[in-house]
Design an enzyme around this catalytic site. Structure first.
Site, PDB file in Angstrom:
ATOM      1  N   THR A  87      -1.683  10.718   6.660  1.00  0.00           N
ATOM      2  CA  THR A  87      -1.330  12.075   6.273  1.00  0.00           C
ATOM      3  C   THR A  87      -2.574  12.964   6.295  1.00  0.00           C
ATOM      4  O   THR A  87      -2.543  14.103   6.769  1.00  0.00           O
ATOM      5  CB  THR A  87      -0.698  12.082   4.874  1.00  0.00           C
ATOM      6  OG1 THR A  87       0.429  11.186   4.872  1.00  0.00           O
ATOM      7  CG2 THR A  87      -0.232  13.472   4.495  1.00  0.00           C
ATOM      8  N   GLY A 141     -10.285   7.171  -3.747  1.00  0.00           N
ATOM      9  CA  GLY A 141      -8.945   6.697  -3.379  1.00  0.00           C
ATOM     10  C   GLY A 141      -8.917   5.197  -3.141  1.00  0.00           C
ATOM     11  O   GLY A 141      -9.810   4.645  -2.473  1.00  0.00           O
ATOM     12  N   ASP A 143       0.854  -1.186   0.000  1.00  0.00           N
ATOM     13  CA  ASP A 143       0.000   0.000   0.000  1.00  0.00           C
ATOM     14  C   ASP A 143       0.887   1.231   0.000  1.00  0.00           C
ATOM     15  O   ASP A 143       1.650   1.467   0.945  1.00  0.00           O
ATOM     16  CB  ASP A 143      -0.923   0.009   1.225  1.00  0.00           C
ATOM     17  CG  ASP A 143      -1.765   1.270   1.280  1.00  0.00           C
ATOM     18  OD1 ASP A 143      -2.669   1.409   0.432  1.00  0.00           O
ATOM     19  OD2 ASP A 143      -1.508   2.121   2.150  1.00  0.00           O
ATOM     20  N   THR A 174       2.905  26.712  26.688  1.00  0.00           N
ATOM     21  CA  THR A 174       2.627  26.724  25.249  1.00  0.00           C
ATOM     22  C   THR A 174       2.615  25.331  24.644  1.00  0.00           C
ATOM     23  O   THR A 174       1.706  24.970  23.888  1.00  0.00           O
ATOM     24  CB  THR A 174       3.669  27.601  24.520  1.00  0.00           C
ATOM     25  OG1 THR A 174       3.600  28.935  25.026  1.00  0.00           O
ATOM     26  CG2 THR A 174       3.408  27.617  23.025  1.00  0.00           C
ATOM     27  N   THR A 201       2.838   9.264   3.027  1.00  0.00           N
ATOM     28  CA  THR A 201       3.988   9.339   3.929  1.00  0.00           C
ATOM     29  C   THR A 201       4.787   8.047   3.957  1.00  0.00           C
ATOM     30  O   THR A 201       6.018   8.067   3.926  1.00  0.00           O
ATOM     31  CB  THR A 201       3.520   9.676   5.363  1.00  0.00           C
ATOM     32  OG1 THR A 201       2.784  10.906   5.333  1.00  0.00           O
ATOM     33  CG2 THR A 201       4.705   9.832   6.295  1.00  0.00           C
ATOM     34  N   ASN A 202       4.089   6.916   4.020  1.00  0.00           N
ATOM     35  CA  ASN A 202       4.756   5.615   4.130  1.00  0.00           C
ATOM     36  C   ASN A 202       4.231   4.634   3.099  1.00  0.00           C
ATOM     37  O   ASN A 202       3.096   4.732   2.636  1.00  0.00           O
ATOM     38  CB  ASN A 202       4.542   5.015   5.530  1.00  0.00           C
ATOM     39  CG  ASN A 202       5.250   5.792   6.614  1.00  0.00           C
ATOM     40  OD1 ASN A 202       6.429   6.095   6.505  1.00  0.00           O
ATOM     41  ND2 ASN A 202       4.527   6.130   7.674  1.00  0.00           N
ATOM     42  N   ILE A 203       5.082   3.674   2.771  1.00  0.00           N
ATOM     43  CA  ILE A 203       4.687   2.521   1.962  1.00  0.00           C
ATOM     44  C   ILE A 203       4.674   1.318   2.901  1.00  0.00           C
ATOM     45  O   ILE A 203       5.685   0.997   3.528  1.00  0.00           O
ATOM     46  CB  ILE A 203       5.666   2.272   0.807  1.00  0.00           C
ATOM     47  CG1 ILE A 203       5.695   3.490  -0.124  1.00  0.00           C
ATOM     48  CG2 ILE A 203       5.287   1.008   0.032  1.00  0.00           C
ATOM     49  CD1 ILE A 203       6.756   3.401  -1.210  1.00  0.00           C
ATOM     50  N   ASP A 246      -9.538   6.610   8.893  1.00  0.00           N
ATOM     51  CA  ASP A 246      -8.137   6.298   8.585  1.00  0.00           C
ATOM     52  C   ASP A 246      -7.308   7.537   8.890  1.00  0.00           C
ATOM     53  O   ASP A 246      -7.454   8.579   8.239  1.00  0.00           O
ATOM     54  CB  ASP A 246      -7.986   5.895   7.119  1.00  0.00           C
ATOM     55  CG  ASP A 246      -6.595   5.357   6.809  1.00  0.00           C
ATOM     56  OD1 ASP A 246      -5.679   5.498   7.656  1.00  0.00           O
ATOM     57  OD2 ASP A 246      -6.411   4.787   5.723  1.00  0.00           O
ATOM     58  N   ASP A 290      -7.056   3.525  -1.248  1.00  0.00           N
ATOM     59  CA  ASP A 290      -6.921   3.198   0.169  1.00  0.00           C
ATOM     60  C   ASP A 290      -8.280   3.150   0.857  1.00  0.00           C
ATOM     61  O   ASP A 290      -8.522   2.316   1.738  1.00  0.00           O
ATOM     62  CB  ASP A 290      -5.990   4.179   0.876  1.00  0.00           C
ATOM     63  CG  ASP A 290      -6.438   5.639   0.721  1.00  0.00           C
ATOM     64  OD1 ASP A 290      -7.162   5.950  -0.251  1.00  0.00           O
ATOM     65  OD2 ASP A 290      -6.054   6.458   1.566  1.00  0.00           O
TER      66      ASP A 290
END
Length: 263
Positions: free
Chosen positions: A134, A109, A6, A186, A10-12, A131, A111
């Site tokens: 990102t 998409g 997949d 903060t 950001t990631n595979i 999900d 995904d």
């Protein structure tokens, strides 16, 4: 063994699945990098298989889903170089068992489709699927496997980065669980706003979606940030770490031709 991949923003995620019982034999993540060539991805995949004690000759099937077109071709070609198989690609024309009722089903998409297929293997609709990657996506699946749509929200990390980069006096923060809602400095205030704010947003969006649907839904959550946010939510949610891999395995099975008798 089925090799499932997949490609996210950001990631595979790369996983090995035993088709007979859907057991996940291994799962690894590498950073999505649009500058890598197919040869570089081939080396990455081969090394990851070796580290997981998986022999290339044990792989007899492969499936890929991707929401990053610039990276897809490099990964697709790299996989073919390693496993010597033509991967099944999740997209238009692939059997999923879903009845997609959006304005343009072809642009949904992959995904989101994969997650919906996976959730329907374990839960009865109506479903709201979350999900948290990102982007944070929320999708609705109703009776008869009807995929009706959803919402797309800026992801937690995107929100935190935007806050620190666009406000001169606000620092970057780690997304640890806040000790309290009312921050005393903060960093605490930012962390509480991002983490509890996201949890409240999810609770509120679920309520509004159910109001629009006219029924309550089972909530299924996945994604890298889900394990940190779901405990802060007031709504009961089912956390599924391997939802996308399970969905890829299910879609692969749906698209296999039955073998003729005698062969």
């Amino acid at each position: 063994m089925l090799l499932a991949i997949d490609i996210g923003n950001t990631n595979i995620v790369i996983g090995g699945i035993r088709p007979e019982n859907d057991e996940i034999l291994f799962q690894v993540r590498i950073a999505t990098d649009a500058t890598k060539t197919s040869d570089q991805y081939a080396v990455d995949i081969k090394n990851l298989l070796s580290l997981s004690d998986i022999r290339v000759q044990d792989i007899d099937g492969c499936i890929i889903s991707s929401v990053v077109p610039p990276v897809f071709n490099s990964v697709h070609t790299g996989v073919r170089k390693v496993v010597r198989l033509e991967p099944l690609v999740v997209g238009p024309g692939v059997k999923t068992g879903l009845n997609i009722l959006t304005d343009n089903p072809a642009v949904v998409g992959s995904d989101l489709i994969v997650a919906a297929v996976a959730a329907l293997q374990s839960y009865d609709p109506p479903l709201i699927l979350i999900d948290m990657g990102t982007a944070t996506t929320m999708t609705v699946v109703l009776e008869n496997n009807a995929y009706v749509g959803g919402v797309i929200i800026p992801g937690i990390r995107i929100s935190a980065e935007a806050l620190s980069t666009r406000a001169a006096q606000l620092p970057g923060i780690q997304l640890d669980r806040p000790r309290r809602v009312i921050g005393k400095n903060t960093v605490e205030s930012m962390r509480s706003g991002v983490m509890y704010g996201t949890a409240c947003m999810l609770d509120g969006m679920i309520g509004r979606m159910e109001e629009e649907l006219g029924c309550t839904a089972t909530i299924v959550a996945t994604g890298g940030m889900a394990q940190f946010i779901i405990p802060l939510c007031r709504r009961q949610m089912n956390l599924e770490h391997d939802l996308l891999l399970k969905g890829l395995a299910a879609i692969y099975k749906k698209n296999q031709r039955p073998r003729a008798k005698g062969f």
